[in-house]
Motif scaffolding. Structure first.
Motif, short mmCIF file in Angstrom:
data_model
loop_
_atom_site.label_atom_id
_atom_site.label_comp_id
_atom_site.label_asym_id
_atom_site.label_seq_id
_atom_site.Cartn_x
_atom_site.Cartn_y
_atom_site.Cartn_z
N LYS A 31 0.74 -1.08 0.08
CA LYS A 31 0.03 -0.12 -0.02
C LYS A 31 0.86 1.39 0.23
N TYR A 32 2.20 1.30 0.20
CA TYR A 32 3.04 2.19 0.60
C TYR A 32 4.18 2.26 -0.22
N ARG A 33 4.83 3.34 -0.60
CA ARG A 33 5.99 3.56 -1.21
C ARG A 33 6.91 4.74 -0.38
N PHE A 34 8.18 4.56 -0.03
CA PHE A 34 8.73 5.38 0.87
C PHE A 34 10.13 5.62 -0.20
N ARG A 35 10.30 6.97 -0.43
CA ARG A 35 11.52 7.20 -1.17
C ARG A 35 12.20 8.15 -0.68
N PHE A 36 13.83 8.19 -0.87
CA PHE A 36 14.58 9.22 -0.54
C PHE A 36 15.58 9.32 -1.59
N ASN A 37 16.13 10.73 -1.84
CA ASN A 37 17.02 11.06 -2.75
C ASN A 37 18.00 11.94 -2.36
N GLY A 38 19.22 11.80 -2.66
CA GLY A 38 20.19 12.81 -2.08
C GLY A 38 21.15 12.96 -3.42
N SER A 39 21.53 14.31 -3.55
CA SER A 39 22.57 14.36 -4.63
C SER A 39 23.31 15.85 -4.48
N GLN A 40 24.44 15.76 -4.94
CA GLN A 40 25.20 17.08 -5.01
C GLN A 40 25.29 17.59 -6.65
N ASN A 41 25.20 18.90 -6.96
CA ASN A 41 24.99 19.31 -8.16
C ASN A 41 25.65 20.44 -8.52
N PHE A 42 26.00 20.84 -9.80
CA PHE A 42 26.83 21.98 -10.13
C PHE A 42 26.33 22.42 -11.31
N LYS A 43 25.91 23.92 -11.43
CA LYS A 43 25.58 24.59 -12.50
C LYS A 43 26.48 25.54 -13.07
N SER A 44 26.94 25.83 -14.15
CA SER A 44 27.89 26.65 -14.71
C SER A 44 27.08 27.78 -15.24
N PRO A 45 27.37 29.28 -15.22
CA PRO A 45 26.55 30.23 -15.80
C PRO A 45 26.70 29.81 -17.39
N SER A 46 25.44 30.14 -17.93
CA SER A 46 25.42 30.20 -19.34
C SER A 46 25.85 31.26 -20.15
N LEU A 47 26.35 31.38 -21.32
CA LEU A 47 27.02 32.54 -21.91
C LEU A 47 26.10 33.59 -22.00
N LYS A 48 24.60 33.28 -22.00
CA LYS A 48 23.79 34.38 -22.05
C LYS A 48 23.85 35.35 -20.62
N GLU A 49 23.87 34.41 -19.45
CA GLU A 49 24.01 35.01 -18.20
C GLU A 49 25.24 35.58 -18.06
N LEU A 50 26.28 35.31 -18.74
CA LEU A 50 27.47 36.08 -18.56
C LEU A 50 27.76 37.22 -19.39
N TYR A 51 27.19 37.17 -20.88
CA TYR A 51 27.58 38.25 -21.60
C TYR A 51 26.19 38.86 -22.47
N MET A 52 25.11 38.42 -22.06
CA MET A 52 24.08 39.04 -22.52
C MET A 52 23.93 40.69 -22.38
N GLN A 53 23.81 41.42 -23.61
CA GLN A 53 23.70 42.84 -23.76
C GLN A 53 22.85 43.24 -24.52
N TRP A 54 21.47 43.32 -24.21
CA TRP A 54 20.17 43.70 -25.05
C TRP A 54 19.84 44.95 -24.51
N ASP A 55 19.35 45.97 -25.50
CA ASP A 55 18.61 47.13 -25.32
C ASP A 55 17.38 46.88 -26.01
N HIS A 56 16.22 47.05 -24.90
CA HIS A 56 14.98 46.97 -25.55
C HIS A 56 14.45 48.25 -26.02
N LEU A 57 14.93 48.61 -26.99
CA LEU A 57 14.35 49.88 -27.67
C LEU A 57 14.41 51.20 -26.77
#
Length: 232
Positions: A81-107
């Motif tokens: 009748k039951y399900r028991f779950r456990f999850n654990g992780s270590q994660n890494f996310k590098s900045p995208s080039l957009k997040e690093l270098y985006m330069q945009w003038d919206h008119l």
């Protein structure tokens, strides 16, 4: 997995100093790029005394932000009748080039700007859940804990009329998700409620741009032989 990204971005958006806000779209001003090689491995064991184990890892080799090993462990215990779950992780996310270098003038109305000083995210994630299920009903309660260092987010600066990417030095997100689904003779209802405490630990207040509560629900009416349905 091999991943390569290239991004053209204007280095000068200021009309008054000879800049061209459209250079990143109509021409090639400056080119940035990076490469990530990722290696994956996973071991899975089925139904050892009602337990199921999954252990895996991801190893990233990033030519800009260095190497990172991210392990993951998942455990599932099942009864009738039951399900028991456990999850654990270590994660890494590098900045995208957009997040690093985006330069945009919206008119001239507002700018979207990257931040070349961004640091990559690292995080630890843990969750546990209990699920009660049968043919017609399902109830799940899940708790999770997410500790993030250098979290990357876009923030709108009203005083400068610009959206800019920044790092939050230390973020802690605690949350509880509740999911309910019930099936009747010719209809079904479901609902999900999320209660979240997203905290910027540096200043000890709620994380900018976040919500503490979300809710969604649906009602399904099944038509002839369940081949079609109406969903609200």
């Amino acid at each position: 997995e091999y991943y390569n990204e290239e991004f053209y971005s204007p280095t000068n958006l200021d009309y008054d100093s000879g800049g061209n806000p459209f250079a990143g779209y109509l021409g090639q001003d400056s080119l940035s790029s990076y490469t990530i090689n990722s290696f994956f491995g996973q071991i899975e064991s089925f139904k050892i005394r009602n337990f199921q184990y999954i252990f895996g890892f991801r190893y990233d080799v990033n030519n800009v932000f260095g190497d990172h090993l991210g392990p993951h462990l998942s455990i599932l215990y099942k009864t009738t009748k039951y399900r028991f779950r456990f999850n654990g992780s270590q994660n890494f996310k590098s900045p995208s080039l957009k997040e690093l270098y985006m330069q945009w003038d919206h008119l001239g109305m507002f700018d979207v700007k990257g931040n070349k000083d961004l640091e990559p995210e690292t995080s630890n994630y843990f969750s546990s859940s209990i699920e009660r299920y049968n043919k017609n009903n399902n109830i799940t309660i899940k708790y999770y804990y997410h500790q993030i260092d250098n979290m990357i987010a876009s923030i709108f600066e009203t005083e400068n009329d610009q959206m800019i990417y920044k790092n939050f030095q230390s973020v802690l997100i605690n949350g509880i998700d509740m999911y309910i689904k019930a099936r009747f003779s010719n209809s079904a209802v479901s609902a999900t409620i999320s209660i979240i405490d997203p905290k910027d630990k540096t200043f000890n207040h709620q994380l900018e741009g976040s919500n503490k509560l979300s809710f969604n629900s649906s009602y399904i009416y099944f038509l002839k032989d369940d081949l079609s349905n109406i969903n609200i």
